[in-house]
Enzyme design. Structure first.
Site, PDB file in Angstrom:
ATOM      1  CB  CYS A  78      10.497  -6.500   3.074  1.00 39.97           C
ATOM      2  SG  CYS A  78      10.348  -6.645   4.875  1.00 39.97           S
ATOM      3  CG  HIS A 169       6.058  -5.760   2.126  1.00 40.23           C
ATOM      4  ND1 HIS A 169       6.311  -7.035   1.678  1.00 40.23           N
ATOM      5  CD2 HIS A 169       6.535  -5.699   3.390  1.00 40.23           C
ATOM      6  CE1 HIS A 169       6.918  -7.723   2.638  1.00 40.23           C
ATOM      7  NE2 HIS A 169       7.069  -6.933   3.685  1.00 40.23           N
ATOM      8  CD  GLU A 171       5.293  -6.893  -1.829  1.00 40.63           C
ATOM      9  OE1 GLU A 171       5.430  -7.594  -0.813  1.00 40.63           O
ATOM     10  OE2 GLU A 171       6.011  -5.890  -2.066  1.00 40.63           O
TER      11      GLU A 171
END
Length: 195
Positions: A78, A169, A171
């Site tokens: 990002c 994202h 994560e």
């Protein structure tokens, strides 16, 4: 093998968790001298202009450039993708300039336009859950850039040499396959350096 996560702002602990769960030693990077300790680096999501201000404040810009130029792998997610771009649309220059691409910030809109999508990421994973939050888009790539994934015809993940970047994202899910692919890149680079 140690992988650093630039810990100035953004989703740091989430990256650390996925790296650790995947068997890597993960450390938060807050100072330039810590870069010497790691074999790879993640530039996390967050707010790219705030992150750039903090990079300048802590005098990390040149050390980050040198880290990337040394050939050590870097993953940008990002805002990290924005930092890695050679060119930002509507602006003169990018930031670190590692990947030959033109990036448009917030191309998918503001926070309320956050969404999830299932993507195939070439050489990484099929049916990867991707979380997009005010995500940037890759508008153009140079001849040496490999497009790894697209969403509705728009480029959302790329690789150039030892640099990997995505608009989303990874994560923010429990799917560690992108992190595992990055760990593999770092391990392969470390083996090459050892010979």
């Amino acid at each position: 093998m140690k992988i650093g996560v630039l810990a100035l702002q953004g989703a740091v602990s989430e990256h650390i968790r996925l790296l650790t769960n995947s068997g890597a030693e993960a450390i938060e990077i807050k100072r330039a001298d810590q870069l010497a300790e790691v074999d790879g680096l993640i530039l996390p999501g967050g707010e790219s202009t705030a992150m750039r201000r903090l990079i300048d404040k802590y005098q990390l810009f040149k050390p980050l450039r040198e880290f990337g130029e040394s050939g050590k792998p870097i993953l940008g997610t990002c805002a990290g993708l924005i930092l890695m771009a050679k060119t930002l649309s509507g602006e003169q220059d990018g930031h670190l300039g590692f990947i030959d691409m033109v990036v448009e910030r917030n191309a998918f809109g503001r926070q309320r336009d956050s969404f999830e999508a299932t993507l195939d990421v070439k050489g990484v994973a099929e049916k990867l859950t991707a979380v997009f939050i005010r995500a940037p888009l890759v508008k153009e790539v140079g001849p040496d850039v490999d497009i790894l994934s697209e969403y509705n015809g728009e480029i959302v993940a790329v690789k150039q040499g030892s640099f990997l970047a995505c608009s989303f994202h990874p994560e923010l899910t429990d799917d560690a396959r992108l992190h595992q692919a990055f760990i593999k890149m770092v391990a392969e680079r470390s083996v090459l350096e050892a010979h």
